[in-house]
Design a protein around this motif. Structure first.
Motif, PDB file in Angstrom:
ATOM      1  N   LEU A  28       0.833  -1.206   0.000  1.00  0.00           N
ATOM      2  CA  LEU A  28       0.000   0.000   0.000  1.00  0.00           C
ATOM      3  C   LEU A  28       0.871   1.262   0.000  1.00  0.00           C
ATOM      4  CD1 LEU A  28      -2.806   1.299   0.169  1.00  0.00           C
ATOM      5  CD2 LEU A  28      -2.628   1.146   2.660  1.00  0.00           C
ATOM      6  N   LEU A  29       1.907   1.273   0.820  1.00  0.00           N
ATOM      7  CA  LEU A  29       2.818   2.425   0.858  1.00  0.00           C
ATOM      8  C   LEU A  29       3.497   2.652  -0.492  1.00  0.00           C
ATOM      9  CD1 LEU A  29       4.545   2.023   4.339  1.00  0.00           C
ATOM     10  CD2 LEU A  29       2.890   3.784   3.645  1.00  0.00           C
ATOM     11  N   ALA A  30       3.832   1.570  -1.171  1.00  0.00           N
ATOM     12  CA  ALA A  30       4.510   1.686  -2.464  1.00  0.00           C
ATOM     13  C   ALA A  30       3.549   2.109  -3.574  1.00  0.00           C
ATOM     14  CB  ALA A  30       5.176   0.357  -2.826  1.00  0.00           C
ATOM     15  N   GLN A  31       2.331   1.566  -3.562  1.00  0.00           N
ATOM     16  CA  GLN A  31       1.417   1.779  -4.683  1.00  0.00           C
ATOM     17  C   GLN A  31       0.430   2.928  -4.486  1.00  0.00           C
ATOM     18  OE1 GLN A  31      -0.433  -2.041  -5.330  1.00  0.00           O
ATOM     19  NE2 GLN A  31       1.417  -2.912  -6.217  1.00  0.00           N
ATOM     20  N   ASN A  32       0.045   3.185  -3.248  1.00  0.00           N
ATOM     21  CA  ASN A  32      -0.978   4.197  -3.015  1.00  0.00           C
ATOM     22  C   ASN A  32      -0.780   4.876  -1.658  1.00  0.00           C
ATOM     23  OD1 ASN A  32      -3.230   5.695  -3.597  1.00  0.00           O
ATOM     24  ND2 ASN A  32      -4.561   3.960  -3.973  1.00  0.00           N
ATOM     25  N   PRO A  33       0.355   5.556  -1.457  1.00  0.00           N
ATOM     26  CA  PRO A  33       0.660   6.135  -0.144  1.00  0.00           C
ATOM     27  C   PRO A  33      -0.319   7.212   0.308  1.00  0.00           C
ATOM     28  CG  PRO A  33       2.218   6.916  -1.790  1.00  0.00           C
ATOM     29  CD  PRO A  33       1.395   5.835  -2.442  1.00  0.00           C
ATOM     30  N   VAL A  34      -1.058   7.803  -0.627  1.00  0.00           N
ATOM     31  CA  VAL A  34      -2.014   8.855  -0.277  1.00  0.00           C
ATOM     32  C   VAL A  34      -3.059   8.328   0.714  1.00  0.00           C
ATOM     33  CG1 VAL A  34      -3.571   8.458  -2.243  1.00  0.00           C
ATOM     34  CG2 VAL A  34      -3.440  10.725  -1.203  1.00  0.00           C
ATOM     35  N   ILE A  35      -3.385   7.055   0.638  1.00  0.00           N
ATOM     36  CA  ILE A  35      -4.358   6.471   1.575  1.00  0.00           C
ATOM     37  C   ILE A  35      -3.847   6.600   3.001  1.00  0.00           C
ATOM     38  CG2 ILE A  35      -5.427   4.292   2.325  1.00  0.00           C
ATOM     39  CD1 ILE A  35      -5.662   3.551  -0.664  1.00  0.00           C
ATOM     40  N   VAL A  36      -2.588   6.258   3.214  1.00  0.00           N
ATOM     41  CA  VAL A  36      -1.999   6.311   4.556  1.00  0.00           C
ATOM     42  C   VAL A  36      -1.809   7.761   4.998  1.00  0.00           C
ATOM     43  CG1 VAL A  36       0.007   5.646   5.946  1.00  0.00           C
ATOM     44  CG2 VAL A  36      -0.887   4.078   4.215  1.00  0.00           C
ATOM     45  N   LYS A  37      -1.445   8.638   4.073  1.00  0.00           N
ATOM     46  CA  LYS A  37      -1.165  10.034   4.418  1.00  0.00           C
ATOM     47  C   LYS A  37      -2.425  10.836   4.748  1.00  0.00           C
ATOM     48  CE  LYS A  37       3.048  10.352   1.697  1.00  0.00           C
ATOM     49  NZ  LYS A  37       3.609  10.729   0.409  1.00  0.00           N
ATOM     50  N   ARG A  38      -3.519  10.563   4.030  1.00  0.00           N
ATOM     51  CA  ARG A  38      -4.699  11.427   4.155  1.00  0.00           C
ATOM     52  C   ARG A  38      -5.818  10.874   5.020  1.00  0.00           C
ATOM     53  NH1 ARG A  38      -6.013  13.859  -1.772  1.00  0.00           N
ATOM     54  NH2 ARG A  38      -8.100  14.057  -0.877  1.00  0.00           N
ATOM     55  N   LEU A  39      -5.835   9.585   5.261  1.00  0.00           N
ATOM     56  CA  LEU A  39      -7.010   9.002   5.910  1.00  0.00           C
ATOM     57  C   LEU A  39      -6.720   8.507   7.320  1.00  0.00           C
ATOM     58  CD1 LEU A  39      -8.391   7.092   2.815  1.00  0.00           C
ATOM     59  CD2 LEU A  39      -9.043   9.349   3.652  1.00  0.00           C
ATOM     60  N   PRO A  40      -7.762   8.452   8.145  1.00  0.00           N
ATOM     61  CA  PRO A  40      -7.581   7.971   9.518  1.00  0.00           C
ATOM     62  C   PRO A  40      -7.189   6.496   9.562  1.00  0.00           C
ATOM     63  CG  PRO A  40      -9.856   8.757   9.160  1.00  0.00           C
ATOM     64  CD  PRO A  40      -9.128   8.880   7.863  1.00  0.00           C
ATOM     65  N   ASN A  41      -6.474   6.133  10.619  1.00  0.00           N
ATOM     66  CA  ASN A  41      -6.014   4.750  10.794  1.00  0.00           C
ATOM     67  C   ASN A  41      -7.152   3.737  10.703  1.00  0.00           C
ATOM     68  OD1 ASN A  41      -3.340   5.385  10.998  1.00  0.00           O
ATOM     69  ND2 ASN A  41      -3.222   5.134  13.218  1.00  0.00           N
ATOM     70  N   LYS A  42      -8.310   4.098  11.226  1.00  0.00           N
ATOM     71  CA  LYS A  42      -9.449   3.170  11.206  1.00  0.00           C
ATOM     72  C   LYS A  42      -9.798   2.762   9.771  1.00  0.00           C
ATOM     73  CE  LYS A  42     -14.203   2.636  12.727  1.00  0.00           C
ATOM     74  NZ  LYS A  42     -15.344   3.198  13.421  1.00  0.00           N
ATOM     75  N   MET A  43      -9.777   3.721   8.856  1.00  0.00           N
ATOM     76  CA  MET A  43     -10.113   3.434   7.464  1.00  0.00           C
ATOM     77  C   MET A  43      -8.989   2.689   6.759  1.00  0.00           C
ATOM     78  SD  MET A  43     -12.249   6.661   6.110  1.00  0.00           S
ATOM     79  CE  MET A  43     -13.670   7.225   7.014  1.00  0.00           C
ATOM     80  N   VAL A  44      -7.750   3.061   7.063  1.00  0.00           N
ATOM     81  CA  VAL A  44      -6.602   2.365   6.468  1.00  0.00           C
ATOM     82  C   VAL A  44      -6.617   0.905   6.912  1.00  0.00           C
ATOM     83  CG1 VAL A  44      -4.083   2.253   6.309  1.00  0.00           C
ATOM     84  CG2 VAL A  44      -5.239   4.488   6.342  1.00  0.00           C
ATOM     85  N   ALA A  45      -6.865   0.666   8.196  1.00  0.00           N
ATOM     86  CA  ALA A  45      -6.930  -0.707   8.721  1.00  0.00           C
ATOM     87  C   ALA A  45      -8.058  -1.481   8.049  1.00  0.00           C
ATOM     88  CB  ALA A  45      -7.116  -0.684  10.238  1.00  0.00           C
ATOM     89  N   SER A  46      -9.201  -0.826   7.868  1.00  0.00           N
ATOM     90  CA  SER A  46     -10.339  -1.469   7.199  1.00  0.00           C
ATOM     91  C   SER A  46      -9.980  -1.860   5.768  1.00  0.00           C
ATOM     92  CB  SER A  46     -11.535  -0.513   7.212  1.00  0.00           C
ATOM     93  OG  SER A  46     -12.551  -0.937   6.353  1.00  0.00           O
ATOM     94  N   TYR A  47      -9.231  -0.999   5.092  1.00  0.00           N
ATOM     95  CA  TYR A  47      -8.811  -1.263   3.713  1.00  0.00           C
ATOM     96  C   TYR A  47      -7.842  -2.445   3.649  1.00  0.00           C
ATOM     97  CZ  TYR A  47      -7.096  -0.230  -1.021  1.00  0.00           C
ATOM     98  OH  TYR A  47      -6.747  -0.313  -2.343  1.00  0.00           O
ATOM     99  N   LEU A  48      -6.967  -2.538   4.643  1.00  0.00           N
ATOM    100  CA  LEU A  48      -5.967  -3.621   4.684  1.00  0.00           C
ATOM    101  C   LEU A  48      -6.509  -4.907   5.310  1.00  0.00           C
ATOM    102  CD1 LEU A  48      -2.843  -1.547   5.751  1.00  0.00           C
ATOM    103  CD2 LEU A  48      -3.228  -2.633   3.525  1.00  0.00           C
ATOM    104  N   ASN A  49      -7.719  -4.835   5.849  1.00  0.00           N
ATOM    105  CA  ASN A  49      -8.351  -5.969   6.520  1.00  0.00           C
ATOM    106  C   ASN A  49      -7.540  -6.423   7.746  1.00  0.00           C
ATOM    107  OD1 ASN A  49     -10.443  -7.830   6.871  1.00  0.00           O
ATOM    108  ND2 ASN A  49      -9.355  -9.415   5.717  1.00  0.00           N
ATOM    109  N   ILE A  50      -7.126  -5.418   8.533  1.00  0.00           N
ATOM    110  CA  ILE A  50      -6.408  -5.678   9.779  1.00  0.00           C
ATOM    111  C   ILE A  50      -7.003  -4.791  10.869  1.00  0.00           C
ATOM    112  CG2 ILE A  50      -4.236  -6.382   8.666  1.00  0.00           C
ATOM    113  CD1 ILE A  50      -3.147  -3.565   9.171  1.00  0.00           C
ATOM    114  N   SER A  51      -6.662  -5.055  12.106  1.00  0.00           N
ATOM    115  CA  SER A  51      -7.141  -4.225  13.214  1.00  0.00           C
ATOM    116  C   SER A  51      -6.328  -2.935  13.274  1.00  0.00           C
ATOM    117  CB  SER A  51      -7.014  -4.982  14.538  1.00  0.00           C
ATOM    118  OG  SER A  51      -5.640  -5.118  14.877  1.00  0.00           O
TER     119      SER A  51
END
Length: 189
Positions: A155-178
């Protein structure tokens, strides 16, 4: 914002000025507030959105009531509950503005009308469908073949904007992790 969409379309397909003007005439502006739901589970997806500014999230709710994010659309991307948009069946997904968003949308009826009146619009649609297929297949494969650390690195390599702009809760949901797992990963990677 129509100029932004025009640039996006011109990068995808070759159309005349007249055809482009016709295409753009079917897109209507919409402003969405942060956290506003544009589609809820059970509704039929009747719109496809082009993001001029902001971010849309497409997600569904799991059996145990957790959000599972399938897709984020940022500036210059399209978003819709594609399965419902294609089939006309009730959507299993929600579409949410996770940031204040400036959008252009086209109705299902108008989108498919463009296929009838502008032959090159079919190439645009095919390109959109192919992109969605590749994105979804890559995500499915990552869930099967990669562990949480590898998915986060990808995710960091292909779409880092997700990690930079969004809350951890949504990033975790996207990665299917807690969220806890995500916090540990962030401190290690």
């Amino acid at each position: 914002m129509h100029e932004q969409l025009a640039s996006y379309i011109n990068a995808q397909i070759e159309v005349s000025e007249e055809e482009l003007t016709t295409i753009l005439s079917y897109f209507k502006p919409l402003k969405a507030k942060k956290n506003e739901l544009l589609l809820t589970q059970g509704q039929t997806s009747q719109r496809s959105y082009f993001v001029g500014k902001g971010c849309l999230r497409i997600y569904f709710t799991t059996e145990d009531g957790q959000d599972a994010t399938r897709y984020f659309a940022f500036e210059n991307q399209f978003a819709t509950a594609l399965m419902s948009f294609i089939t006309g069946e009730a959507s299993e997904e929600f579409i949410q503005a996770v940031e204040p968003a400036e959008l252009l949308y086209i109705s299902h009826k108008d989108f498919f009308h463009l296929l009838d009146i502008i032959p090159r619009w079919e190439k645009f649609y095919r390109s959109y469908l192919e992109g969605a297929y590749v994105t979804n297949t890559r995500r499915l494969m990552s869930f099967i073949t990669l562990d949480a650390v590898e998915r986060y690195r990808q995710l960091l390599a292909q779409n880092p904007v997700i990690v930079k702009r969004l809350p951890n809760k949504m990033v975790a949901s996207y990665l299917n992790i807690s969220q806890e797992t995500l916090s540990r990963l962030k401190s290690r990677v």
